[in-house]
Scaffold this motif. Structure first.
Motif, PDB file in Angstrom:
ATOM      1  N   TRP A 332     -34.318  28.940   3.354  1.00 44.15           N
ATOM      2  CA  TRP A 332     -34.934  28.517   4.598  1.00 44.15           C
ATOM      3  C   TRP A 332     -36.103  27.591   4.282  1.00 44.15           C
ATOM      4  CZ3 TRP A 332     -32.747  28.775   9.108  1.00 44.15           C
ATOM      5  CH2 TRP A 332     -31.830  29.807   9.389  1.00 44.15           C
ATOM      6  N   LEU A 333     -36.143  26.487   4.990  1.00 44.09           N
ATOM      7  CA  LEU A 333     -37.233  25.538   4.845  1.00 44.09           C
ATOM      8  C   LEU A 333     -38.070  25.514   6.119  1.00 44.09           C
ATOM      9  CD1 LEU A 333     -35.358  22.492   3.257  1.00 44.09           C
ATOM     10  CD2 LEU A 333     -36.627  24.284   2.075  1.00 44.09           C
ATOM     11  N   LYS A 334     -39.348  25.291   5.970  1.00 46.64           N
ATOM     12  CA  LYS A 334     -40.234  25.051   7.108  1.00 46.64           C
ATOM     13  C   LYS A 334     -40.536  23.558   7.129  1.00 46.64           C
ATOM     14  CE  LYS A 334     -44.757  26.268   9.049  1.00 46.64           C
ATOM     15  NZ  LYS A 334     -45.297  24.905   9.117  1.00 46.64           N
ATOM     16  N   ILE A 335     -40.002  22.891   8.123  1.00 43.16           N
ATOM     17  CA  ILE A 335     -40.236  21.460   8.297  1.00 43.16           C
ATOM     18  C   ILE A 335     -40.973  21.295   9.615  1.00 43.16           C
ATOM     19  CG2 ILE A 335     -39.190  19.178   8.489  1.00 43.16           C
ATOM     20  CD1 ILE A 335     -36.804  20.205   6.939  1.00 43.16           C
ATOM     21  N   GLY A 336     -42.235  20.904   9.527  1.00 43.47           N
ATOM     22  CA  GLY A 336     -43.073  20.920  10.722  1.00 43.47           C
ATOM     23  C   GLY A 336     -43.330  22.358  11.128  1.00 43.47           C
ATOM     24  N   ASP A 337     -42.929  22.705  12.383  1.00 37.87           N
ATOM     25  CA  ASP A 337     -43.061  24.102  12.814  1.00 37.87           C
ATOM     26  C   ASP A 337     -41.693  24.720  13.084  1.00 37.87           C
ATOM     27  OD1 ASP A 337     -42.346  22.688  15.053  1.00 37.87           O
ATOM     28  OD2 ASP A 337     -43.862  23.578  16.374  1.00 37.87           O
ATOM     29  N   LYS A 338     -40.647  24.151  12.469  1.00 37.50           N
ATOM     30  CA  LYS A 338     -39.297  24.661  12.691  1.00 37.50           C
ATOM     31  C   LYS A 338     -38.648  25.102  11.375  1.00 37.50           C
ATOM     32  CE  LYS A 338     -38.312  22.000  16.868  1.00 37.50           C
ATOM     33  NZ  LYS A 338     -37.368  21.032  17.513  1.00 37.50           N
ATOM     34  N   ALA A 339     -37.751  26.075  11.494  1.00 40.34           N
ATOM     35  CA  ALA A 339     -37.006  26.583  10.341  1.00 40.34           C
ATOM     36  C   ALA A 339     -35.689  25.818  10.219  1.00 40.34           C
ATOM     37  CB  ALA A 339     -36.729  28.068  10.501  1.00 40.34           C
TER      38      ALA A 339
END
Length: 391
Positions: A332-339
């Protein structure tokens, strides 16, 4: 009429006051509703912890064992002569060079023996010179009588006497030569004793033990004088369980770590492998030589990592960050405030870390906790940000 106007004015004033109080009462309620709405929105964000992607030049996988640092060269020096200790020139912790004097044994008696042996040699040399003269005279006399006997001017008995005298002179010369050899050998032995009364360090290193000697004490050939440890070549000795020993080969790259040391680990290689298994411990001894041993000391505890495989230029992340579902591995990546869910191909694993070759999007952070129930696009917030907002 005036009375009616006054009543109307009072009623109008009361109405204005009611409206004013009503407006003031309604305003905090609107703010409370907005705050509650914001809280609901915040609750919908999953709290996670993340780490930044870490790319390393080389990642190794292998096995790890505990061991002890030892010196390749470690020598205990004994006295080779008996006598009274005259002087102790080094002490524990001192650095010495090969051939440096570390102690002196009283050698007056040895010196006296040497002078006596030299005097005996002078006498033997004089005896040899005399023996040579005697031999030369006997040889001339024997030669003369050989000629006289041949010409018939002397008897055979006279010739025999001269021959006997010659052989005696020859024997005397041999004895004189033997005495000189014996004297020289004796002098050589005494010189060795005299030299060994000066006790020297056989190797360069550090005095690890001086055995608390003091001048004046009597020592003999069994007395330990100093222990010298060479500090330039140190290795880690480990005992590897027999079921893992087959995985280790001579020359294999190792990384040696020391307790409390922040500069390591230190590179090295497998130097020696015991060819047998200790039946008592079911282990095989393996020695790993360090390339740089400047931070090491014999006796230190060490952890040795044996590098079996390697990956070049991978991304390294905590092993728990890699999930598995329906045969796929993903993170899982956090890009901005989304997963965002990213399928990856896991590579080598080393303890709590694993390596992947996949490309991580710029600015993304890897979610390591809080991602068990995520879906693509879910809103996420860092745990530390959440805590800061709550405070």
């Amino acid at each position: 009429m005036n009375k009616k106007r006054r009543i109307h004015a009072v009623i109008t004033g009361l109405a204005v006051l009611c409206c004013l109080f009503g407006f003031m009462a309604c305003k905090p309620q609107d703010k409370s509703k907005e705050a509650a709405s914001e809280t609901v929105k915040e609750i919908k964000k999953t709290v996670v912890t993340t780490v930044a992607p870490k790319r390393v030049p080389v990642f190794y996988s292998g096995m790890q064992e505990n061991g002890t640092i030892e010196a390749v060269e470690q020598v205990t020096v004994k006295s080779k002569v008996s006598g009274r200790l005259e002087q102790m020139l080094v002490h524990q912790g001192d650095r010495v060079e090969a051939g440096q004097t570390v102690a002196l044994v009283e050698h007056k008696s040895i010196q006296a023996r040497l002078e006596s042996a030299k005097a005996d040699l002078v006498v033997s040399q004089a005896q040899l010179a005399q023996a040579k003269v005697t031999l030369a005279d006997a040889q001339k006399e024997a030669d003369r009588y050989e000629k006289l006997f041949k010409d018939g001017y002397c008897t055979e008995q006279q010739l025999t006497q001269r021959r006997t005298t010659l052989r005696t002179a020859q024997a005397g010369l041999a004895v004189s030569q033997a005495n000189i050899a014996k004297n020289k050998a004796s002098i050589g032995e005494i010189m060795v004793d005299l030299d060994e009364a000066t006790i020297k360090a056989p190797i360069a290193g550090v005095i690890s033990d001086d055995f608390s000697h003091t001048p004046g004490e009597m020592i003999n050939t069994d007395t330990l004088i100093v222990e010298v440890v060479g500090m330039d070549r140190l290795y880690a000795r480990v005992n590897v369980a027999e079921q893992y020993a087959h995985r280790i080969s001579k020359g294999m790259k190792v990384f040696i770590s020391l307790l409390g040391d922040k500069k390591g680990p230190y590179e090295g290689s497998v130097w020696r492998i015991q060819p047998t298994v200790d039946t008592a411990t079911r282990t095989t001894r393996v020695d790993a030589l360090a390339n740089d041993s400047s931070a090491m000391r014999p006796g230190m505890f060490a952890t040795v990592f044996f590098a079996e495989e390697k990956m070049e230029n991978p991304v390294v992340l905590p092993a728990d960050a890699v999930k598995r579902s329906n045969g796929d591995h993903f993170i899982w990546l956090k890009i901005g405030d989304k997963a965002t869910r990213l399928i990856v191909k896991p590579g080598l694993k080393n303890g709590n870390e694993t390596a992947i070759e996949d490309v991580i999007p710029e600015g993304a952070r890897i979610i390591i906790t809080g991602g068990d129930n995520l879906k693509d696009g879910d809103l996420v917030v860092e745990a530390n940000h959440q805590a800061a907002a709550s405070s």
